[in-house]
Motif scaffolding. Structure first.
Motif, PDB file in Angstrom:
ATOM      1  N   THR A 144       0.796  -1.321  -0.128  1.00  0.00           N
ATOM      2  CA  THR A 144      -0.246   0.242   0.007  1.00  0.00           C
ATOM      3  C   THR A 144       0.801   1.177   0.040  1.00  0.00           C
ATOM      4  O   THR A 144       0.391   2.231  -0.487  1.00  0.00           O
ATOM      5  N   THR A 145       1.924   1.160   0.709  1.00  0.00           N
ATOM      6  CA  THR A 145       2.890   2.278   0.707  1.00  0.00           C
ATOM      7  C   THR A 145       3.455   2.615  -0.566  1.00  0.00           C
ATOM      8  O   THR A 145       3.576   3.941  -0.999  1.00  0.00           O
ATOM      9  N   LEU A 146       3.918   1.678  -1.286  1.00  0.00           N
ATOM     10  CA  LEU A 146       4.559   1.646  -2.479  1.00  0.00           C
ATOM     11  C   LEU A 146       3.654   2.248  -3.593  1.00  0.00           C
ATOM     12  O   LEU A 146       4.112   2.885  -4.697  1.00  0.00           O
ATOM     13  N   PHE A 147       2.352   1.981  -3.670  1.00  0.00           N
ATOM     14  CA  PHE A 147       1.454   2.259  -4.483  1.00  0.00           C
ATOM     15  C   PHE A 147       0.545   3.028  -3.743  1.00  0.00           C
ATOM     16  O   PHE A 147      -0.681   3.331  -4.224  1.00  0.00           O
ATOM     17  N   GLN A 148       0.797   4.223  -3.195  1.00  0.00           N
ATOM     18  CA  GLN A 148      -0.157   5.050  -2.310  1.00  0.00           C
ATOM     19  C   GLN A 148      -0.672   6.175  -3.358  1.00  0.00           C
ATOM     20  O   GLN A 148      -1.761   6.707  -3.098  1.00  0.00           O
ATOM     21  N   CYS A 149       0.129   6.567  -4.345  1.00  0.00           N
ATOM     22  CA  CYS A 149      -0.527   7.480  -5.225  1.00  0.00           C
ATOM     23  C   CYS A 149      -0.295   6.752  -6.689  1.00  0.00           C
ATOM     24  O   CYS A 149       0.577   5.840  -6.755  1.00  0.00           O
ATOM     25  N   ALA A 150      -0.868   7.517  -7.653  1.00  0.00           N
ATOM     26  CA  ALA A 150      -0.760   7.077  -9.113  1.00  0.00           C
ATOM     27  C   ALA A 150       0.719   7.243  -9.376  1.00  0.00           C
ATOM     28  O   ALA A 150       1.441   8.287  -8.993  1.00  0.00           O
ATOM     29  N   SER A 153       4.407   9.550 -10.042  1.00  0.00           N
ATOM     30  CA  SER A 153       4.873   9.854  -8.385  1.00  0.00           C
ATOM     31  C   SER A 153       4.374   9.552  -7.453  1.00  0.00           C
ATOM     32  O   SER A 153       3.392  10.199  -6.690  1.00  0.00           O
ATOM     33  N   PRO A 154       4.505   8.059  -7.230  1.00  0.00           N
ATOM     34  CA  PRO A 154       3.653   7.408  -5.887  1.00  0.00           C
ATOM     35  C   PRO A 154       3.778   8.084  -4.650  1.00  0.00           C
ATOM     36  O   PRO A 154       3.033   7.761  -3.873  1.00  0.00           O
ATOM     37  N   TRP A 155       4.920   8.808  -4.633  1.00  0.00           N
ATOM     38  CA  TRP A 155       5.276   9.455  -3.322  1.00  0.00           C
ATOM     39  C   TRP A 155       4.751  10.748  -3.020  1.00  0.00           C
ATOM     40  O   TRP A 155       4.670  11.015  -2.028  1.00  0.00           O
ATOM     41  N   ASP A 156       4.125  11.432  -3.934  1.00  0.00           N
ATOM     42  CA  ASP A 156       3.635  12.556  -3.910  1.00  0.00           C
ATOM     43  C   ASP A 156       2.056  12.634  -3.570  1.00  0.00           C
ATOM     44  O   ASP A 156       1.484  12.817  -4.343  1.00  0.00           O
ATOM     45  N   TYR A 157       1.787  12.493  -2.060  1.00  0.00           N
ATOM     46  CA  TYR A 157       0.759  12.686  -1.969  1.00  0.00           C
ATOM     47  C   TYR A 157       0.135  14.082  -1.567  1.00  0.00           C
ATOM     48  O   TYR A 157      -1.328  14.138  -1.083  1.00  0.00           O
ATOM     49  N   VAL A 158       0.897  14.931  -1.842  1.00  0.00           N
ATOM     50  CA  VAL A 158       0.751  16.362  -1.705  1.00  0.00           C
ATOM     51  C   VAL A 158      -0.031  16.928  -2.990  1.00  0.00           C
ATOM     52  O   VAL A 158      -1.059  17.560  -2.959  1.00  0.00           O
ATOM     53  N   HIS A 159       0.734  16.619  -3.941  1.00  0.00           N
ATOM     54  CA  HIS A 159       0.164  17.310  -5.398  1.00  0.00           C
ATOM     55  C   HIS A 159      -0.170  16.141  -6.299  1.00  0.00           C
ATOM     56  O   HIS A 159      -0.802  16.241  -7.320  1.00  0.00           O
ATOM     57  N   GLY A 160      -0.185  14.797  -5.916  1.00  0.00           N
ATOM     58  CA  GLY A 160      -0.372  13.691  -6.615  1.00  0.00           C
ATOM     59  C   GLY A 160      -1.971  13.557  -6.938  1.00  0.00           C
ATOM     60  O   GLY A 160      -2.864  13.830  -6.097  1.00  0.00           O
ATOM     61  N   SER A 161      -2.218  12.419  -7.847  1.00  0.00           N
ATOM     62  CA  SER A 161      -3.693  12.071  -8.049  1.00  0.00           C
ATOM     63  C   SER A 161      -3.869  10.731  -7.450  1.00  0.00           C
ATOM     64  O   SER A 161      -3.084   9.890  -7.611  1.00  0.00           O
ATOM     65  N   ARG A 162      -5.104  10.604  -7.250  1.00  0.00           N
ATOM     66  CA  ARG A 162      -5.730   9.230  -6.862  1.00  0.00           C
ATOM     67  C   ARG A 162      -4.659   8.472  -5.781  1.00  0.00           C
ATOM     68  O   ARG A 162      -4.182   7.368  -5.951  1.00  0.00           O
ATOM     69  N   CYS A 163      -4.935   9.177  -4.663  1.00  0.00           N
ATOM     70  CA  CYS A 163      -3.965   8.761  -3.417  1.00  0.00           C
ATOM     71  C   CYS A 163      -4.732   8.263  -2.465  1.00  0.00           C
ATOM     72  O   CYS A 163      -6.216   8.418  -2.283  1.00  0.00           O
ATOM     73  N   ILE A 164      -4.178   7.265  -1.805  1.00  0.00           N
ATOM     74  CA  ILE A 164      -4.947   6.423  -0.420  1.00  0.00           C
ATOM     75  C   ILE A 164      -5.231   7.673   0.612  1.00  0.00           C
ATOM     76  O   ILE A 164      -4.793   8.531   0.479  1.00  0.00           O
ATOM     77  N   ASN A 165      -6.200   7.101   1.463  1.00  0.00           N
ATOM     78  CA  ASN A 165      -6.345   7.981   2.538  1.00  0.00           C
ATOM     79  C   ASN A 165      -5.439   7.664   3.703  1.00  0.00           C
ATOM     80  O   ASN A 165      -5.337   6.549   4.039  1.00  0.00           O
ATOM     81  N   ARG A 166      -4.492   8.438   4.036  1.00  0.00           N
ATOM     82  CA  ARG A 166      -3.327   8.430   4.834  1.00  0.00           C
ATOM     83  C   ARG A 166      -3.886   8.226   6.116  1.00  0.00           C
ATOM     84  O   ARG A 166      -3.125   7.280   7.027  1.00  0.00           O
TER      85      ARG A 166
END
Length: 310
Positions: A144-150, A153-166
């Motif tokens: 889940t961590t490795l694929f937390q965002c699309a 840029s799977p690490w960018d949950y600030v500007h990324g899209s389709r991210c998990i609920n942290r």
């Protein structure tokens, strides 16, 4: 002054100090454990090697956090450049993978130690359940961590899209960690309750093993502060305290895994284990479990030979 916030540049410096101080405490604990066991048996067992692997993952996690701190962890996000925020998110992304790996390896090391303490079929089955539970927990959490965002840029949950609920993700990680720690302490209580030793000595033994309850307390605080930090408009500043608690969980996990292996305590514990097992049951356990089952008997032999020499 109580309640006063630290200056921005001081938060990163304090985190760096705490980070490496807690790691050094863990290193010294592992060194004491490994030194004690090698002195008494002249070899290292599987649980020791797994703990050393966990320490390597812990070191990689510390390096990742240190890099994140150098990019502005603890400072307001508005004061950081876009590149700095990107590098911070990448460092945090790597650190969570190493953190989860280290915690799982520590639990597996403890599981092997538990298996060596008791040949009881019930305890063996419960130990297998523990190992499988830890494996499912860490595998699901890491994936889940490795694929937390699309991507890309799977690490960018600030500007990324389709991210998990942290918030939900971290609640799952923390609850899994807490649940497996309760399982470990419960197994210790079951095994130690059967040892033939005085009530006072049994209480001391149980107290040493129950220090892992400290991890549960830190993990609960960690969960509380992490949930309060998300969602946040000032992530790099608000994530400071949860990051400190992350390091406290890791360091406490290592220290409490090493404490029971200090020489005087281990000799006392093993004398109780030897008295609770009939000779025929010990032989059966050795045949079933192979070389790892000789772990405690090797300790006892070493202790007896040292007593004879003296």
């Amino acid at each position: 002054m109580i309640g006063r916030q630290l200056p921005q540049n001081d938060q990163g410096s304090i985190l760096q100090i705490l980070l490496w101080f807690l790691f050094i405490v863990a290193i010294l604990s592992v060194g004491a454990r490994i030194g004690t066991k090698f002195y008494m048996t002249r070899k290292l067992a599987r649980d020791d090697w797994i703990l050393l692997a966990a320490q390597s993952a812990y070191l990689a996690q510390c390096v990742s956090i240190s890099l994140g701190t150098s990019q502005g962890l603890g400072e307001p996000m508005s004061s950081l450049s876009q590149d700095a925020v990107e590098r911070f998110l990448q460092a945090e992304y790597a650190s969570f993978v190493f953190q989860l790996t280290a915690l799982a390896l520590i639990k597996w090391s403890i599981s092997i130690s538990i298996r060596q303490l008791s040949p009881s079929a019930t305890h063996q089955r419960l130990d297998l359940v523990l190992r499988l539970s830890v494996g499912i927990w860490v595998l699901s959490a890491v994936l889940t961590t490795l694929f937390q965002c699309a991507f890309p840029s799977p690490w960018d949950y600030v500007h990324g899209s389709r991210c998990i609920n942290r918030r939900a993700w971290w609640a799952y990680v923390a609850i899994g960690n807490i649940g497996t720690e309760f399982f470990i302490v419960a197994m210790y209580c079951m095994i130690i309750g059967n040892l033939r030793m005085s009530l006072m000595r049994r209480s001391v033994v149980l107290l040493i093993f129950s220090t892992r309850l400290l991890i549960i307390g830190i993990a609960l605080a960690q969960l509380t502060f992490f949930l309060n930090a998300f969602p946040s408009a000032d992530l790099t500043k608000d994530i400071w305290l949860p990051t400190v608690l992350n390091q406290a969980v890791l360091s406490a996990s290592v220290v409490t895994a090493c404490g029971p292996y200090l020489r005087p305590f281990m000799e006392s514990l093993e004398s109780g284990v030897a008295r609770v097992l009939p000779e025929s049951e010990e032989d059966l356990s050795h045949d079933r479990m192979g070389p790892s089952a000789n772990h405690l008997s090797n300790y006892n032999s070493a202790a007896c030979s040292q007593a004879t020499d003296r």
